[in-house]
Structure formats: structure tokens, C-alpha cells
Scaffold this motif. Sequence first.
Motif, PDB file in Angstrom:
ATOM      1  N   VAL A 147       8.706  68.049  46.652  1.00 17.24           N
ATOM      2  CA  VAL A 147       7.417  68.432  46.063  1.00 17.24           C
ATOM      3  C   VAL A 147       6.924  69.748  46.640  1.00 17.24           C
ATOM      4  CG1 VAL A 147       6.691  66.113  45.370  1.00 17.24           C
ATOM      5  CG2 VAL A 147       6.037  66.961  47.612  1.00 17.24           C
ATOM      6  N   LEU A 148       7.156  69.962  47.935  1.00 19.85           N
ATOM      7  CA  LEU A 148       6.735  71.226  48.548  1.00 19.85           C
ATOM      8  C   LEU A 148       7.563  72.394  48.018  1.00 19.85           C
ATOM      9  CD1 LEU A 148       6.182  70.047  52.232  1.00 19.85           C
ATOM     10  CD2 LEU A 148       4.419  70.572  50.523  1.00 19.85           C
ATOM     11  N   GLN A 149       8.879  72.209  47.924  1.00 18.21           N
ATOM     12  CA  GLN A 149       9.746  73.273  47.405  1.00 18.21           C
ATOM     13  C   GLN A 149       9.441  73.573  45.947  1.00 18.21           C
ATOM     14  OE1 GLN A 149      13.674  71.799  48.288  1.00 18.21           O
ATOM     15  NE2 GLN A 149      13.740  72.791  50.285  1.00 18.21           N
ATOM     16  N   TYR A 150       9.219  72.533  45.154  1.00 23.33           N
ATOM     17  CA  TYR A 150       8.911  72.726  43.732  1.00 23.33           C
ATOM     18  C   TYR A 150       7.651  73.572  43.566  1.00 23.33           C
ATOM     19  CZ  TYR A 150       7.751  71.656  38.881  1.00 23.33           C
ATOM     20  OH  TYR A 150       7.426  71.756  37.544  1.00 23.33           O
ATOM     21  N   CYS A 151       6.678  73.335  44.450  1.00 25.75           N
ATOM     22  CA  CYS A 151       5.410  74.078  44.360  1.00 25.75           C
ATOM     23  C   CYS A 151       5.431  75.390  45.130  1.00 25.75           C
ATOM     24  CB  CYS A 151       4.264  73.201  44.855  1.00 25.75           C
ATOM     25  SG  CYS A 151       3.904  71.844  43.733  1.00 25.75           S
ATOM     26  N   ASN A 152       6.544  75.649  45.842  1.00 28.05           N
ATOM     27  CA  ASN A 152       6.667  76.871  46.651  1.00 28.05           C
ATOM     28  C   ASN A 152       5.560  76.973  47.695  1.00 28.05           C
ATOM     29  OD1 ASN A 152       8.990  77.922  45.280  1.00 28.05           O
ATOM     30  ND2 ASN A 152       7.635  78.379  43.574  1.00 28.05           N
ATOM     31  N   VAL A 153       5.266  75.846  48.348  1.00 28.15           N
ATOM     32  CA  VAL A 153       4.278  75.810  49.419  1.00 28.15           C
ATOM     33  C   VAL A 153       4.923  75.154  50.640  1.00 28.15           C
ATOM     34  CG1 VAL A 153       2.290  75.751  47.857  1.00 28.15           C
ATOM     35  CG2 VAL A 153       3.305  73.603  48.630  1.00 28.15           C
ATOM     36  N   THR A 154       4.310  75.363  51.810  1.00 25.47           N
ATOM     37  CA  THR A 154       4.834  74.746  53.019  1.00 25.47           C
ATOM     38  C   THR A 154       3.987  73.572  53.484  1.00 25.47           C
ATOM     39  OG1 THR A 154       3.668  76.376  54.363  1.00 25.47           O
ATOM     40  CG2 THR A 154       5.976  76.842  53.826  1.00 25.47           C
ATOM     41  N   LEU A 155       2.749  73.501  52.997  1.00 23.35           N
ATOM     42  CA  LEU A 155       1.849  72.396  53.315  1.00 23.35           C
ATOM     43  C   LEU A 155       1.210  71.884  52.031  1.00 23.35           C
ATOM     44  CD1 LEU A 155      -0.064  73.919  56.377  1.00 23.35           C
ATOM     45  CD2 LEU A 155       1.691  72.145  56.462  1.00 23.35           C
ATOM     46  N   VAL A 156       0.845  70.632  52.031  1.00 16.87           N
ATOM     47  CA  VAL A 156       0.122  70.063  50.895  1.00 16.87           C
ATOM     48  C   VAL A 156      -1.263  70.702  50.860  1.00 16.87           C
ATOM     49  CG1 VAL A 156      -0.896  67.950  49.967  1.00 16.87           C
ATOM     50  CG2 VAL A 156       1.374  67.872  51.006  1.00 16.87           C
ATOM     51  N   PRO A 157      -1.682  71.229  49.712  1.00 15.52           N
ATOM     52  CA  PRO A 157      -3.000  71.849  49.631  1.00 15.52           C
ATOM     53  C   PRO A 157      -4.117  70.856  49.972  1.00 15.52           C
ATOM     54  CG  PRO A 157      -1.684  72.371  47.695  1.00 15.52           C
ATOM     55  CD  PRO A 157      -0.945  71.314  48.457  1.00 15.52           C
ATOM     56  N   LEU A 158      -5.100  71.331  50.719  1.00 14.63           N
ATOM     57  CA  LEU A 158      -6.239  70.504  51.103  1.00 14.63           C
ATOM     58  C   LEU A 158      -6.924  69.967  49.848  1.00 14.63           C
ATOM     59  CD1 LEU A 158      -7.830  69.504  53.546  1.00 14.63           C
ATOM     60  CD2 LEU A 158      -9.284  71.519  53.314  1.00 14.63           C
ATOM     61  N   GLY A 159      -7.136  68.683  49.808  1.00 16.04           N
ATOM     62  CA  GLY A 159      -7.770  68.050  48.659  1.00 16.04           C
ATOM     63  C   GLY A 159      -6.788  67.531  47.629  1.00 16.04           C
ATOM     64  N   ALA A 160      -5.507  67.876  47.783  1.00 23.39           N
ATOM     65  CA  ALA A 160      -4.495  67.449  46.818  1.00 23.39           C
ATOM     66  C   ALA A 160      -3.550  66.405  47.418  1.00 23.39           C
ATOM     67  CB  ALA A 160      -3.701  68.660  46.334  1.00 23.39           C
TER      68      ALA A 160
END
Length: 98
Positions: free
Chosen positions: A44-57
Motif C-alpha cells: 500500500v505504501l509503494q502503490y501510493c509512493n509514500v513512506t508513511l501512512v498519511p495522518l488521518g488516513a
Amino acid sequence: MANVVIKELGPLYTLEEVKAHLHVDTSDDDATIQAYMDAAEKAVLQYCNVTLVPLGAESVFKVAALMIVSDLFENRSGGEGIPSAAQMLINPYRLLRV
């Protein structure tokens, strides 16, 4: 550079939560389930191209990762990537790479 506030770090879910989701009562598959959990979080992190889960999500990412774990557990021979329902949940958080 934007300021980032990290409220807390921790696992997206626990083994017990995932086993309850999968309706697994024994510890026979714990190692396999844990591997699927780790892979789902990374997916899920790679798919979204993020390293942390966004705050509130957190809940959105948790449900999407649970869907991936379920798919991996039920289709151990391999699936078609991230299930479409999971993609639908996390698409709004996906950052496109340039």
C-alpha cells in the motif's frame, strides 16, 4: 520543504486483528500471515509512493492492507496484484512520480 508532524509510529495492525479478520483461530499459519501483513503494508505504501501512512488516513490504509492480506491468504498461488477495492480506497492518497 514542508513541515511534517508524525503523531505516532507503530504497526498498521496486529497479528491478532488480522487473524480475527481472516477467521483464523490457530497459530498454525502465524508466520505466513505475518509475512503477508508485512508485504501488504509495503504494497500500500509503494502503490501510493509514500513512506508513511498519511495522518488521518490510518483506517483507510488498514482496511486496504487487510484486503490485500485476505487476498494473499485465500489465493496463495498468486493474485492479480492489489485488489481493486483496496486500490479504490487508497487511490486518493497516491502520489504520482514525475
